[in-house]
Enzyme design. Structure first.
Site, mmCIF file in Angstrom:
data_model
loop_
_atom_site.group_PDB
_atom_site.id
_atom_site.type_symbol
_atom_site.label_atom_id
_atom_site.label_comp_id
_atom_site.label_asym_id
_atom_site.label_seq_id
_atom_site.Cartn_x
_atom_site.Cartn_y
_atom_site.Cartn_z
ATOM 1 N N GLY A 104 1.023 -1.161 0.278
ATOM 2 C CA GLY A 104 -0.142 0.342 -0.122
ATOM 3 C C GLY A 104 0.737 0.950 0.058
ATOM 4 O O GLY A 104 0.024 2.264 -1.054
ATOM 5 N N THR A 105 1.829 1.104 0.754
ATOM 6 C CA THR A 105 3.226 2.616 0.469
ATOM 7 C C THR A 105 3.779 2.269 -0.769
ATOM 8 O O THR A 105 3.664 4.060 -1.448
ATOM 9 C CB THR A 105 4.177 2.163 1.869
ATOM 10 O OG1 THR A 105 3.467 2.463 2.748
ATOM 11 C CG2 THR A 105 5.112 3.765 1.580
ATOM 12 N N GLN B 262 -8.250 0.022 3.737
ATOM 13 C CA GLN B 262 -8.930 0.020 5.067
ATOM 14 C C GLN B 262 -9.971 -0.891 4.848
ATOM 15 O O GLN B 262 -10.551 -1.251 5.411
ATOM 16 C CB GLN B 262 -8.766 0.754 6.018
ATOM 17 C CG GLN B 262 -7.561 0.426 6.683
ATOM 18 C CD GLN B 262 -7.258 -0.606 7.750
ATOM 19 O OE1 GLN B 262 -8.088 -1.288 7.642
ATOM 20 N NE2 GLN B 262 -5.992 -0.587 8.465
ATOM 21 N N SER C 297 -4.372 -3.413 -0.588
ATOM 22 C CA SER C 297 -3.176 -3.740 -0.611
ATOM 23 C C SER C 297 -3.695 -4.829 0.600
ATOM 24 O O SER C 297 -5.380 -5.611 0.569
ATOM 25 C CB SER C 297 -2.143 -3.422 1.097
ATOM 26 O OG SER C 297 -1.636 -4.101 1.951
ATOM 27 N N HIS D 296 -2.841 -6.946 2.448
ATOM 28 C CA HIS D 296 -2.790 -7.875 3.797
ATOM 29 C C HIS D 296 -3.378 -7.627 4.610
ATOM 30 O O HIS D 296 -3.956 -7.766 6.147
ATOM 31 C CB HIS D 296 -1.477 -7.553 4.259
ATOM 32 C CG HIS D 296 -0.278 -6.540 5.123
ATOM 33 N ND1 HIS D 296 -0.838 -6.238 6.858
ATOM 34 C CD2 HIS D 296 -0.488 -5.551 4.102
ATOM 35 C CE1 HIS D 296 -0.419 -4.565 6.441
ATOM 36 N NE2 HIS D 296 -0.457 -4.685 5.328
ATOM 37 N N THR E 241 10.581 -7.503 -12.331
ATOM 38 C CA THR E 241 10.030 -8.983 -12.310
ATOM 39 C C THR E 241 8.664 -8.894 -11.014
ATOM 40 O O THR E 241 9.493 -8.504 -10.085
ATOM 41 C CB THR E 241 10.435 -10.210 -11.923
ATOM 42 O OG1 THR E 241 11.804 -9.826 -12.372
ATOM 43 C CG2 THR E 241 10.162 -11.153 -11.874
ATOM 44 N N CYS F 58 2.130 1.297 11.676
ATOM 45 C CA CYS F 58 3.680 1.340 11.214
ATOM 46 C C CYS F 58 4.721 2.164 11.838
ATOM 47 O O CYS F 58 5.251 3.885 11.507
ATOM 48 C CB CYS F 58 2.864 2.678 9.905
ATOM 49 S SG CYS F 58 1.315 1.455 8.614
#
Length: 384
Positions: free
Chosen positions: A71-72, A178, A198, A200, A237, A324
Site C-alpha cells: 500500500g505504501t 482499510q 493492499s 495483507h 519482475t 506503522c
C-alpha cells in the site's frame, strides 16, 4: 503459546486458507511472467487472473490495475505531479486530509511547498467547506482522501469529495486500503480517479498492493524504471506468488463481505456496549458511519501503552492505532486533527475484528478491559 485472541485486524490479517494454497502453489513455478515459453506463460496467467480478480473487487478494468510491493508504494505511485484526466489540465499541487496514512501525508513526489492539508471535523470527516476553499485558491489539484480511516474506522463522503474536486478541474485519489473487504465500493460509483489497495488487509500476503486507475487518467510516471512490466508503469519482475494470493484473497473477501459485515457489526456493538459500562468512556467517531469491525476508545487518564501491554498480558492482541511506527506507541495524529488534546490522544486503544472473531473473543476482551479499568479507577481514587 496458549490460545490468544487477535483483535488487531486493521494492522494485518492472517492468511486466508485459499490465499495460502495459491501462494504455496506458485512458489514452485520456474517461469518469469515476461518470458514467452510455456513456463513464463503459466506465471503470466496467474498474474493476469489476479489482476482480473482485484479489478472486479473495485469495479475497474483489469488493464487499469498496477501491482506494487504494498500500500505504501501504491500511495507513493499515485501521488504523481502532472496527473490529468484526458480532457483536463495536469495537477500541480496536492491536497491531503489531515487524517491520512503517513504514506499519503508524506506527499509522494510533490514538493513540500505544493502540499496543503485539509481540515477534518471532530467526528473525523473531511471539512468540505475547507476543501472547497482550497480548490478555489490555486491551480488544478490532486486530492487524496481515504475511504475508511484505519484508526477510527470513520467513512469519508468520497462521492461528495469527488464532485467538488472534479468541478474544480482536479483529480481524486482514494486510499481504500482499510475499506477493501469490509465495505462494498466501486471506483466508478464513488467517482475516484485513483484507488490504492493492499493484500495483507484482506487475508492476502504482506508485501503486495495495487494502484487502480480510472479509465481516463493520464500522466502516471513510474517510481521504478527499467523493464516494461505492468504496462511500463512499475518496473521489476512481478511477485507472482504474492500477486496470485492477492487475487484469491480478493475473491474470497468479496464473496464473504455481506455476511461478514453484518456479523462483525453485531460483535462491535456487543464490544462497545460492554466498554460503555466504564465511567467516562469515549468511543471516537461513534456517531459517524464507520467500518463495521473497528472501535477506537479511551477514558481520561488511560495510557495507551499501559493498556496495550495489559491486554497483551491477558492474551488479547490490540493496538494503539496505526501499526506503522516501528512498534512505537505514539499519540494519534488522527485524533489531534480531530481536535482532541494530546493527553486524551495518548490513551486511545483500537480493537479491530475479523472473520474468525467470535462472541467469546469479545467477552474475553471485555474481561481483560474490566481488569484494566478497575486498576485505573483505583488509581484515580488513590490520588483524589
Amino acid at each position: 503459546m496458549p490460545d490468544r485472541v487477535y483483535l488487531d485486524w486493521n494492522a494485518t490479517t492472517p492468511l486466508r486458507p485459499e490465499a495460502r494454497q495459491a501462494l504455496a502453489a506458485a512458489w514452485d513455478m520456474a517461469g518469469n511472467p515476461s518470458s514467452v515459453h510455456a513456463e513464463g506463460r503459466q506465471a503470466r496467467r496467474l498474474v493476469e487472473d489476479a489482476r482480473i480478480a482485484v479489478a472486479a473487487a473495485v469495479g475497474a478494468r483489469p488493464q487499469d490495475v498496477v501491482f506494487t510491493s504494498g500500500g505504501t508504494e501504491a500511495n507513493a505511485l499515485a501521488l504523481t505531479p502532472g496527473l490529468r484526466r484526458s480532457a483536463g489540465e495536469p495537477a500541480r499541487r496536492l491536497l491531503v486530509s489531515a487524517i491520512e496514512h503517513t504514506s499519503v501525508l508524506s506527499g509522494g513526489r510533490f514538493a513540500a511547498d505544493a502540499i496543503t492539508v485539509i481540515k477534518v471535523s471532530g467526528a473525523g470527516l473531511v471539512d468540505l467547506d475547507h476543501l472547497r476553499s482550497l480548490l478555489a485558491d490555486g491551480p488544478p489539484a490532486l486530492v487524496s482522501v481515504m475511504l475508511a480511516n484505519n484508526e477510527t474506522g470513520a467513512l469519508q463522503p468520497a462521492g461528495e469529495v469527488a464532485d467538488l474536486v472534479h468541478e474544480a478541474g482536479g483529480l481524486l485519489h482514494v486510499d481504500a486500503i482499510q475499506a477493501l473487504g469490509k465495505i462494498s465500493f466501486d471506483i466508478k460509483a464513488m467517482k475516484a480517479d485513483l484507488v490504492t489497495l493492499s493484500a495483507h488487509k484482506i487475508g492476502g500476503p504482506k508485501g503486495v498492493g495495487a494502484l487502480v486507475l480510472a479509465e481516463d487518467v493520464q500522466g502516471l510516471e513510474p517510481l521504478l524504471r527499467g523493464g516494461g512490466q505492468e504496462l511500463a508503469r512499475r518496473a521489476g519482475t512481478e511477485n507472482v506468488a504474492g500477486i496470485a494470493a492477492f487475487g484469491v484473497a480478493a475473491q474470497a473477501a468479496m464473496a464473504a463481505l455481506e455476511g461478514d459485515a453484518a456479523r462483525l457489526q453485531d460483535l462491535r456493538n456487543r464490544l462497545e456496549k460492554g466498554l460503555r459500562q466504564t465511567p467516562g468512556m469515549i468511543v471516537f467517531s461513534e456517531g459517524t458511519p464507520r467500518l463495521p469491525n473497528t472501535t477506537l476508545f479511551t477514558v481520561p487518564g488511560l495510557k495507551a501503552e499501559t493498556a496495550v501491554i495489559g491486554f497483551d498480558l491477558g492474551g488479547i492482541a490490540v493496538s494503539s492505532g496505526s501499526a506503522c511506527s516501528s512498534g512505537k506507541v505514539q499519540p494519534s495524529h488522527v485524533l489531534a486533527a480531530m481536535g482532541f488534546d494530546r493527553e486524551l490522544a495518548q490513551g486511545a486503544v483500537r480493537l479491530s475484528l475479523g472473520w474468525s472473531t467470535t462472541k467469546a473473543d469479545i467477552d474475553l476482551a471485555l474481561q481483560a478491559w474490566r481488569k484494566l479499568a478497575d486498576g485505573l479507577l483505583r488509581g484515580r481514587r488513590n490520588t483524589a
